[in-house]
Design a protein around this motif. Structure first.
Motif, mmCIF file in Angstrom:
data_model
loop_
_atom_site.group_PDB
_atom_site.id
_atom_site.type_symbol
_atom_site.label_atom_id
_atom_site.label_comp_id
_atom_site.label_asym_id
_atom_site.label_seq_id
_atom_site.Cartn_x
_atom_site.Cartn_y
_atom_site.Cartn_z
ATOM 1 N N ARG A 103 24.894 65.971 77.900
ATOM 2 C CA ARG A 103 24.579 64.605 78.325
ATOM 3 C C ARG A 103 25.455 63.591 77.579
ATOM 4 N NH1 ARG A 103 20.070 61.928 80.732
ATOM 5 N NH2 ARG A 103 19.934 59.764 80.076
ATOM 6 N N ASN A 104 25.656 63.831 76.291
ATOM 7 C CA ASN A 104 26.503 62.918 75.509
ATOM 8 C C ASN A 104 27.925 62.880 76.050
ATOM 9 O OD1 ASN A 104 24.413 62.210 73.819
ATOM 10 N ND2 ASN A 104 24.949 63.685 72.217
ATOM 11 N N LEU A 105 28.402 64.029 76.514
ATOM 12 C CA LEU A 105 29.743 64.063 77.104
ATOM 13 C C LEU A 105 29.803 63.246 78.386
ATOM 14 C CD1 LEU A 105 30.763 67.819 76.724
ATOM 15 C CD2 LEU A 105 31.827 65.851 75.619
ATOM 16 N N LEU A 106 28.814 63.454 79.244
ATOM 17 C CA LEU A 106 28.853 62.797 80.548
ATOM 18 C C LEU A 106 28.461 61.326 80.489
ATOM 19 C CD1 LEU A 106 27.545 65.379 83.163
ATOM 20 C CD2 LEU A 106 29.858 64.607 82.726
ATOM 21 N N SER A 107 27.722 60.933 79.460
ATOM 22 C CA SER A 107 27.280 59.537 79.380
ATOM 23 C C SER A 107 28.457 58.574 79.286
ATOM 24 C CB SER A 107 26.342 59.337 78.185
ATOM 25 O OG SER A 107 27.026 59.577 76.972
ATOM 26 N N ARG A 108 29.626 59.076 78.869
ATOM 27 C CA ARG A 108 30.808 58.202 78.782
ATOM 28 C C ARG A 108 31.243 57.740 80.174
ATOM 29 N NH1 ARG A 108 34.463 60.743 75.208
ATOM 30 N NH2 ARG A 108 32.635 61.779 74.383
ATOM 31 N N MET A 109 30.766 58.418 81.210
ATOM 32 C CA MET A 109 31.074 57.972 82.570
ATOM 33 C C MET A 109 30.319 56.697 82.929
ATOM 34 S SD MET A 109 31.013 61.529 84.784
ATOM 35 C CE MET A 109 31.274 60.658 86.322
ATOM 36 N N PHE A 110 29.177 56.475 82.270
ATOM 37 C CA PHE A 110 28.260 55.433 82.731
ATOM 38 C C PHE A 110 28.038 54.336 81.693
ATOM 39 C CE2 PHE A 110 27.114 59.357 84.999
ATOM 40 C CZ PHE A 110 27.265 58.909 86.301
ATOM 41 N N THR A 111 29.051 54.033 80.884
ATOM 42 C CA THR A 111 28.894 52.943 79.930
ATOM 43 C C THR A 111 28.748 51.631 80.694
ATOM 44 O OG1 THR A 111 31.270 52.510 79.793
ATOM 45 C CG2 THR A 111 30.360 54.148 78.256
ATOM 46 N N PRO A 112 28.046 50.645 80.122
ATOM 47 C CA PRO A 112 27.894 49.354 80.815
ATOM 48 C C PRO A 112 29.232 48.751 81.235
ATOM 49 C CG PRO A 112 26.430 49.468 78.921
ATOM 50 C CD PRO A 112 27.276 50.694 78.860
ATOM 51 N N ARG A 113 30.252 48.922 80.382
ATOM 52 C CA ARG A 113 31.562 48.341 80.729
ATOM 53 C C ARG A 113 32.145 49.008 81.969
ATOM 54 N NH1 ARG A 113 36.727 49.707 79.988
ATOM 55 N NH2 ARG A 113 36.201 51.553 78.749
ATOM 56 N N LYS A 114 32.065 50.334 82.033
ATOM 57 C CA LYS A 114 32.647 51.044 83.173
ATOM 58 C C LYS A 114 31.872 50.760 84.457
ATOM 59 C CE LYS A 114 35.000 54.627 80.581
ATOM 60 N NZ LYS A 114 34.889 55.884 79.862
ATOM 61 N N VAL A 115 30.556 50.675 84.336
ATOM 62 C CA VAL A 115 29.749 50.368 85.523
ATOM 63 C C VAL A 115 30.048 48.955 86.023
ATOM 64 C CG1 VAL A 115 27.384 49.966 86.320
ATOM 65 C CG2 VAL A 115 27.919 52.017 84.976
ATOM 66 N N ALA A 116 30.043 47.985 85.116
ATOM 67 C CA ALA A 116 30.286 46.590 85.518
ATOM 68 C C ALA A 116 31.672 46.409 86.124
ATOM 69 C CB ALA A 116 30.105 45.667 84.313
ATOM 70 N N ALA A 117 32.644 47.154 85.617
ATOM 71 C CA ALA A 117 34.017 47.011 86.108
ATOM 72 C C ALA A 117 34.157 47.438 87.561
ATOM 73 C CB ALA A 117 34.965 47.827 85.232
ATOM 74 N N LEU A 118 33.208 48.236 88.060
ATOM 75 C CA LEU A 118 33.288 48.710 89.441
ATOM 76 C C LEU A 118 32.785 47.694 90.463
ATOM 77 C CD1 LEU A 118 32.022 52.390 89.077
ATOM 78 C CD2 LEU A 118 34.359 51.637 89.469
ATOM 79 N N GLU A 119 32.064 46.657 90.005
ATOM 80 C CA GLU A 119 31.404 45.768 90.968
ATOM 81 C C GLU A 119 32.365 45.172 92.000
ATOM 82 O OE1 GLU A 119 28.276 42.088 91.425
ATOM 83 O OE2 GLU A 119 28.328 43.260 89.575
#
Length: 399
Positions: A103-119
């Motif tokens: 989970r710690n490995l995959l959580s880097r996919m869903f950081t707030p910065r990466k999610v917000a950048a997709l908007e």
């Protein structure tokens, strides 16, 4: 079924029966759930041999108690019952400490910065889906947007070029339709892994290829190719199908509640809380299954080690004890209390912020173009999957 002479809280009468494999029942299980919550808070089904908890506090505690209720033998009833060997890397079917490492490995996919950048990209893609429909009088919440957007977003997240994202979307749909060989291999992602191995970039695929971690044996290493394929398949399928269903349920629910829909059209700032209420009210996954790893007591009854336990999220989300005064009422203005649609504890959905954002953008862009709609019921079709319920098509007449 028969009523137990020892404990009527456990065994339930013929009139109270929940079949988790019934597509038809799962489209509207809530009258049955309401009775189970009040009459049989520990429910036992002797046809399929499982127990079930339905009240919010019970389901929440069980989801958090990963030592009693384990995921390592599957999180779907049919997988637990099959006794199948769970392949490594199937994150939702694993327990700590292995689960925490992955989970710690995959959580880097869903950081707030990466999610917000997709908007901006998500909004632009949504507009491209919707603009050609303006003036046609018709819009299908699933076929025209819901089944396309989430898989495209996974593609954006991973850095898969747009011209190839359609294939990822097709793969997700095939998995939903039960073509399990596709899901098991994850080969749809293989060429992108191979390409990024040779051509590194500033994207998550490259990051996952190169990250070093300490595995459960204490070995410092990188992800193996087959592990990465499994991770990507789990993330893409679990994330995309649930968001597809969310958008379909939004179309139906707001058509059924036109006054609240009008409120949203007039005040789009209310859309985030409306998404929360839709998630609570019509969760795509009605239940999460767990294997009982040790005897546990509920309502004066022992649930023995080796049992299968269904945690009825759909029932807990409407429990009046948690959502007063009546959890069976849809109300976008209700006081917000956290629901269990995204789970709880160690398996709390990593992609929850992304799913919420996708739902918000979908409704914002839909309302800009179609403030009212009526469902075309003769052409609306439920999905034939039971693990994640929803609509295969949700066509509407728009104005």
């Amino acid at each position: 079924m028969t009523i137990s002479a020892e404990n009527s809280n456990v065994q339930t009468a013929d009139a109270l029966y929940y079949d988790p494999y019934s597509v038809e029942l799962n489209m509207n299980p809530f009258p049955v759930f309401a009775r189970i919550r009040e009459e049989a808070p520990l429910y036992y089904n002797d046809t399929h041999d499982f127990y079930a908890l339905s009240r919010y506090d019970d389901v929440n505690k069980a989801l958090i108690d990963h030592e009693t209720f384990i995921s390592g033998k599957g999180a779907l009833l049919e997988i637990i019952k099959s006794g199948m060997e769970i392949p490594p890397g199937t994150l939702i079917f694993e327990d700590p400490p292995l689960h925490n490492i992955q989970r710690n490995l995959l959580s880097r996919m869903f950081t707030p910065r990466k999610v917000a950048a997709l908007e901006p990209q998500i909004r632009e893609f949504t507009a491209r889906c919707l603009d050609p429909l303006v003036g046609t009088g018709k819009f299908d919440f699933v076929n025209d947007l819901g089944e396309q957007m989430p898989m495209r977003v996974i593609g954006m997240l991973l850095g898969i070029p747009e011209e190839h994202q359609r294939r990822v979307a097709d793969h997700g749909e095939a998995t939903l339709q039960g073509q399990q060989a596709l899901m098991a291999s994850g080969e749809v992602f293989a060429e992108f892994i191979d390409y990024r191995t040779e051509h590194p970039s500033d994207d998550i695929m490259t990051e996952l290829l190169n990250v070093e971690f300490t595995d459960e044996t204490g070995t410092v290493r990188r992800l193996r190719r087959e592990e990465l394929l499994m991770y990507l398949t789990v993330v893409a399928t679990a994330g995309a199908e649930t968001t597809t269903r969310l958008i379909g349920w939004a179309g139906k629910t707001l058509a059924d509640h036109p006054d609240q829909r009008r409120e949203l059209a007039e005040n789009p700032a209310l859309i985030p809380q409306a998404i929360e209420e839709i998630l609570r009210w019509e969760p795509p996954a009605l239940q999460m299954a767990r294997y009982v790893a040790r005897d546990t007591e509920h309502y004066g009854q022992t649930v023995p080690e080796g049992s299968a336990m269904l945690l009825l999220v759909g029932a807990s989300n409407r429990d009046h004890r948690r959502f007063p005064p009546d959890g069976d009422v849809f109300d976008i203005d209700r006081e917000q209390h956290s629901h269990l649609t995204f789970g709880a504890g160690t398996h709390f959905c990593m992609g929850n912020a992304l799913a919420r954002m996708e739902g918000r953008i979908a409704l914002e862009e839909i309302f800009k173009r179609f403030p009212t709609w009526e469902v075309d019921w003769p052409n609306a079709h439920p999905s034939q999957t039971t693990a994640v319920r929803g609509w295969e098509s949700m066509p509407t007449f728009v104005s």
